[in-house]
Scaffold this active site. Structure first.
Site, PDB file in Angstrom:
ATOM      1  N   LYS A 252     -20.871  34.770  28.682  1.00 42.83           N
ATOM      2  CA  LYS A 252     -21.446  34.362  29.969  1.00 42.83           C
ATOM      3  C   LYS A 252     -22.200  35.540  30.587  1.00 42.83           C
ATOM      4  CE  LYS A 252     -20.085  32.090  34.340  1.00 42.83           C
ATOM      5  NZ  LYS A 252     -18.940  31.543  35.103  1.00 42.83           N
TER       6      LYS A 252
ATOM      7  N   SER B  41     -19.224  26.928  36.495  1.00 46.92           N
ATOM      8  CA  SER B  41     -20.470  27.663  36.317  1.00 46.92           C
ATOM      9  C   SER B  41     -20.696  28.179  34.895  1.00 46.92           C
ATOM     10  CB  SER B  41     -20.507  28.863  37.272  1.00 46.92           C
ATOM     11  OG  SER B  41     -19.438  29.771  37.001  1.00 46.92           O
TER      12      SER B  41
ATOM     13  N   SER C  86     -14.430  27.151  36.688  1.00 44.37           N
ATOM     14  CA  SER C  86     -15.698  27.370  35.998  1.00 44.37           C
ATOM     15  C   SER C  86     -15.589  27.558  34.499  1.00 44.37           C
ATOM     16  CB  SER C  86     -16.422  28.579  36.609  1.00 44.37           C
ATOM     17  OG  SER C  86     -16.916  28.267  37.879  1.00 44.37           O
TER      18      SER C  86
END
Length: 487
Positions: free
Chosen positions: A82, A157, A181
């Site tokens: 990420k 996210s 997330s």
């Protein structure tokens, strides 16, 4: 690799190929890089693909193994990161426009640990800007599309990491989880994602969102793979004083059987307003677990719904404190939705924030008592399937609570409590996956991972591949959807 160039069925198989010299790390890395090149015009799971660095790292992994230096099960295996987690020499944007050129000089602790285990970074995945949002529809880098249905988002996210794993663009990935997330994108894309106990995994080198709830988590197809990655990244870190000094257990083995395990369920917790397909899948999962020997225990917790206000207060206030100066320096460069949330957070009263933190401690003490009588706590991961691309923040917010204010937001509970939780696929609705959440007592990642592994022995949801992908080769069957936004 064989002529069919099939993707390995998880970490164990990939590691076996490399250690038996049936495939090299370079060959495996090239396989995933080719998939990325084919899939990205549609999925947009990556912000940066680090192809040259990945090839160099793979060659180094092969040379080490040839010289007799074996770094373990992750040696030579490709993974994605990420893009709010620092990577030395690879840009780390946090999904932001004004950090587009940011190239860290050092790795985050979790990256350093995975590199020491021999793993190979293939690239940095898309995310909701600064991890502050639930769709991974990023104004600067375009939306990540769900590989199961390219007209829908991959949740957020950590949607890029989830989509990359689901689409066979990486063997596993790292995400971050503040309110869900890791778990929500895992549910939306049919993979497994773990939020560890707060303080179990270092946040050093990770751009913060809400520091009292942030944690890095592993994402992979199976609970077994998640367990392997979690073991590699967990543990005390002097660079992050909030990490626990508790020893990290060895990677858990699957349970021989589930008999005697007690699963707690709050049966009236917002279920009347949860999507019927999600309710049905959750009940079926509980029936499967019960048939395997577990005991499902109904729990009466009438005030549980109050947690949402505490979660929301902390989750809005802390990011605004993190971004206070940046927002003043770069206000026009933030995406509209994130800027509005950060501005709203500056209106939270200090008294409300402190009361929310007090409530968190009280609820944690209550749950520790509950866990005296159960081994895990079961809910859906999300109350409804992932939303279509372009859904407004208001539309998504309406899915979080019922008309009377009762939360339909299940992942925030573990975040408020600081307890471990994971999502495993447990069904399908409208052509996209549904997730089951398993939450455990503090530092019992082993327990919930073992339950998840046992559940995946009973079911096959985790083995399904998105219909847009040919699961046997590295060929992507493109759908007629316009390309995502440019990088």
């Amino acid at each position: 690799m064989s002529a069919e160039r099939a993707f390995p069925d998880g970490i164990d198989e990939a590691s076996g190929l490399i250690h038996r010299r049936e495939a090299s790390s370079r060959e495996l890395t090239e396989l995933y890089l080719e998939r990325i090149a084919a899939a990205e015009p549609q999925l947009n799971a990556f912000i940066t693909v680090a192809a040259d660095k990945a090839r160099a790292a793979a060659d180094a992994a092969d040379a080490m193994l040839a010289a007799g230096y074996d770094l373990g099960i992750l040696h030579g295996l490709p993974f994605a990161v990420k893009d709010n987690i620092d990577t030395e020499g690879i840009r780390t944007t946090s999904g932001s426009g004004f950090l587009r050129a940011n190239v860290p000089a050092t790795d985050a602790t979790v990256i350093r640990r995975l590199k020491r285990a021999g793993a190979v970074v293939v690239g940095k995945t898309n995310l909701h800007e600064f991890a502050w949002g639930g769709t991974t529809e990023n104004e600067h880098y375009g939306p990540t599309r769900n590989p199961w249905d390219l007209s829908r988002n991959a949740a957020g996210s950590s949607g890029g990491s989830a989509a990359a794993v689901a689409a066979d663009e990486a063997l596993f990935a790292l995400g971050t989880d503040t309110g869900g997330s890791v778990r929500l994108p895992a549910a939306a894309t049919g993979i497994t994602g773990l939020r560890p106990t707060l303080g179990r995994v270092s946040n050093a080198g990770v751009f913060p969102l809400a520091w009292s709830m942030d944690t890095v988590g592993a994402m992979a197809r199976t609970a077994r793979d998640v367990a392997v990655v979690h073991t590699a990244i967990a543990g005390c870190d002097p660079a992050d004083p909030s990490t626990s000094s508790r020893p990290v257990p060895e990677t858990p083995r699957p349970l021989v059987n589930l008999r005697g395990l007690r699963l707690g369920v709050v049966t009236d917790f917002a279920y009347p307003s949860v999507d019927p397909a999600v309710v049905a899948a959750t009940h079926k999962a509980l029936e499967d677990l019960e048939a395997a020997g577990t005991q499902v225990i109904p729990l009466a917790m009438p005030r549980l719904g109050e947690y949402y206000d505490a979660w929301l207060t902390v989750h809005i206030a802390e990011p605004s404190a993190v971004h206070q100066q940046l927002l003043r320096d770069h206000a026009a460069e933030y995406g509209q939705d994130v800027r509005a949330l950060l501005q709203a957070g500056e209106l939270i009263l200090a008294t409300d924030y402190l009361q929310a933190q007090r409530y968190r401690q009280q609820l944690r003490e209550e749950f520790l008592t509950v866990f005296d009588g159960i081994d895990a706590f079961i809910t859906p991961t999300a109350a409804s399937p992932c939303s279509p691309l372009g859904s407004s923040p208001l539309e998504i917010a309406r899915t979080m609570v019922t008309p009377d204010g009762t939360p339909r937001f299940f992942t925030g509970l573990a975040s408020v409590l600081g307890m471990p939780a994971l999502s495993v696929p447990c069904g399908m609705a409208d052509g996209v996956p549904i997730g089951l959440q398993i939450m455990g007592r503090p530092y019992d990642e082993t327990g919930i991972l073992q339950i998840a592994m046992a559940y995946q022995e009973l079911t096959s949801w985790h083995r399904q591949r998105p219909p847009a992908l040919d699961s046997g080769t590295d060929t992507l069957r493109m759908l007629a959807v316009p390309p995502a936004g440019g990088r």
